[in-house]
Design a protein around this motif. Structure first.
Motif, PDB file in Angstrom:
ATOM      1  N   HIS A  28       0.883  -1.164   0.000  1.00  0.00           N
ATOM      2  CA  HIS A  28       0.000   0.000   0.000  1.00  0.00           C
ATOM      3  C   HIS A  28       0.924   1.218   0.000  1.00  0.00           C
ATOM      4  CE1 HIS A  28      -3.271  -2.598   1.224  1.00  0.00           C
ATOM      5  NE2 HIS A  28      -2.832  -2.785   2.453  1.00  0.00           N
ATOM      6  N   GLY A  60      -5.599  -5.310   1.523  1.00  0.00           N
ATOM      7  CA  GLY A  60      -5.958  -4.398   2.606  1.00  0.00           C
ATOM      8  C   GLY A  60      -7.195  -4.837   3.367  1.00  0.00           C
ATOM      9  N   LEU A 223      -4.600   2.214  -1.126  1.00  0.00           N
ATOM     10  CA  LEU A 223      -4.770   0.858  -0.602  1.00  0.00           C
ATOM     11  C   LEU A 223      -5.212  -0.050  -1.732  1.00  0.00           C
ATOM     12  CD1 LEU A 223      -6.951   1.785   2.515  1.00  0.00           C
ATOM     13  CD2 LEU A 223      -4.507   1.203   2.542  1.00  0.00           C
TER      14      LEU A 223
END
Ligand code: NAI
Ligand code: MG
Length: 504
Positions: A28, A60, A223
């Motif tokens: 990320h 995520g 993300l």
């Protein structure tokens, strides 16, 4: 699990898209740093032209969302205090950096989405720089009004940012659709957390990384992850004060409901079933060329504005169908990274089976004719590629799912018409209302149709894609709110505060 890991990504542009994909693996981007998922989980990023895994993406979840949103909230305090024109100047500086990376970005997006380099990916990479440059110049426009309310009372409005913006984006045009959200959000003084689409996480991460070399840390966070597990917590996070979403209607409804729970504003761009209406007096060659691009055959029809319902006035109907089939047939389907290729692949197995289901249903419909165009690629390296032959359907009943539902594949339906009122009613008989076009040299008819077509964007004798400075967004089930313009930035990424001062 280390809190951060060092980036292996190059600063200089690279044309080795596979090495870049590997370097971007497993991250990320939170608070200015490439970081793995808190859970350590990753998922595969697949090249749809070959089926090979080209990278892993960080998977995520709520913990990553929380970290990203907290970073964004912290960064927003300082970012909002920066003069708006300075913020704009930094966004414009990002545009300049992206311009030097266009070829790299184009190759990477072709690798992960299967969109052909020459016809699609390079074009999209250029739009990122263009949109950043456009919004970068609008900092000075974030201003209010003075209102002559009463003598000795100074009444003014000011525009304030909303806070942290959560942006959820799809895979079909991820770079452009993301930039239409983050550029105005940032210039208006918000910070952003983007959740990329699980099918296309790499190139948007690269853009985020490049922009983080210019922007203060925490302003732009990225993300990767799946919808319910990563997108859901982003919408629900208490520090997220605005959500902007592009994707399917069902998920748009989920997002809008979650935003309603928190009473925060939401912008939705949800696709369409865009009609193209062609009168016999049109410029025939220009119209055929327009239909080919409008249907986005080069993007395998994976476009929310695709001209997937084409209505042609009877005298030129047969000639038009034949010309379309001939032109689509001449298009080259093949390796997305090959300059000769016009048409690349479908994005994923899920979308493949969805689109194939529609085609099978069309072919099985009594009386309907489906023409398969453009030869499948013969290169054995592409044997596992997600290629589908473009299909042109005629003689379908208006009630067919192919005519009423968004297929998001290389499938268009062509109908003859005799009567202007009847064709207008047919065009408007849709739950969608994103885009429409009319092709005629009778501008009186063209303008009348422009006013009466139920769509957010109507074009006469052209069918351009989203353009910076022109409001873009649908009516009916196609969405809520507009993007791409100054007005949309002010309306959707700021709120208007009224200040009154009594000096009597
Ligand atoms: P989708 O709507 O499921 O995905 C779009 C984005 O929403 C992705 O980032 C996804 O991870 C996220 N998402 C999914 N579920 C979520 C949830 N519960 N909460 C928060 N975020 C969530 O679209 P999908 O499955 O990729 O495509 C299905 C169909 O949707 C396509 O065939 C097409 O008809 C339509 N579509 C329209 C697009 C447009 O440009 N308007 C773009 C992509 C898809
Ligand atoms: Mg989905």
């Amino acid at each position: 699990m280390p809190d951060t890991h060092l980036t292996q990504t190059p600063y200089e542009p690279t044309l080795d898209e596979r090495a870049l994909a590997r370097a971007l693996s497993g991250s990320h981007l939170i608070g200015g740093k490439l970081v793995p998922a808190r859970s350590g989980k990753t998922f595969a990023v697949v090249n749809p032209a070959t089926g090979e895994e080209v990278a892993r993406a960080a998977e995520g979840d709520e913990a990553d969302v929380d970290a990203a949103v907290r970073n964004a909230a912290e960064a927003q305090k300082l970012w909002a205090k920066m003069p708006a024109r300075k913020r704009g100047a930094l966004v414009a500086q990002c545009s300049a950096l992206i311009k030097t990376h266009v070829e790299e970005i184009a190759r990477l997006i072709a690798l992960e989405t299967g969109k052909a380099l020459r016809t699609e990916s390079r074009v999209e990479a250029n739009t990122v720089a263009d949109v950043l440059e456009f919004f970068g110049g609008l900092g000075g426009e974030i201003k209010g009004e003075s209102v002559p309310f009463a003598p000795n009372v100074l009444s003014v409005t000011v525009r304030e940012p909303l806070g942290v913006v959560g942006a959820i984006i799809p895979w079909n045009v991820p770079l452009l659709l993301m930039t239409l959200k983050i550029a105005p959000a940032l210039v208006a003084g918000n910070t952003v957390v983007v959740k990329s689409a699980e099918e296309a996480p790499l190139t948007v991460l690269r853009i985020c990384e490049l922009m983080n070399r210019v922007l203060p840390p925490g302003c732009f966070n990225m993300l990767s992850g799946f919808g319910p597990e990563c997108g859901g917590p982003l919408v629900a996070h208490p520090e997220v004060k605005k959500v902007t979403f592009t994707g399917s209607v069902p998920v748009g409804r989920i997002v809008a409901k979650a935003a309603a729970e928190k009473l925060i504003p939401v912008t939705l761009e949800l696709g369409g079933k865009s009609p193209m209406i062609i009168f016999a007096d049109c410029d025939f060659e220009k119209t055929v060329a327009g239909a080919l691009t409008s249907m986005r055959f080069t993007r395998q029809g994976q476009s929310c504005t695709a001209a997937s319902r084409i209505y042609v006035e009877r005298p030129i109907y047969d000639r038009f169908v034949a010309a379309m089939a001939e032109r689509v047939d001449a298009m080259v389907m093949g390796d997305p990274l090959d300059e000769k290729t016009d048409i690349g692949t479908i994005i994923s197995d899920d979308q493949m089976s969805r689109v194939k289901g529609f085609i099978a249903e069309g072919l099985a419909t009594a009386g309907a004719i489906g023409r398969a165009c453009s030869a499948m690629p013969k290169d054995p390296a592409l044997a596992k590629g997600k290629f589908i032959q473009p299909h042109i359907f005629t003689n379908l009943p208006a009630s067919s799912r192919l005519v009423t539902e968004e297929i998001f594949g290389p499938v268009t339906c062509i109908f003859p018409f005799d009567d202007a009122e009847a064709v207008l009613a047919a065009a408007n008989d849709s739950e969608y209302g994103l885009a429409a076009s009319v092709w005629t040299n009778n501008l009186k008819i063209g303008l009348e149709f422009a006013h009466r077509l139920e769509a957010g964007l109507v074009q006469i004798n052209q069918n351009l894609v989203v353009q910076a400075n022109l409001s873009y967004g649908g009516v009916k089930s196609s969405g809520l709110g507009k993007e791409a313009s100054l007005e949309s930035m002010l309306e959707h990424f700021t709120h208007k505060k009224t200040i009154m001062m009594n000096y009597a």
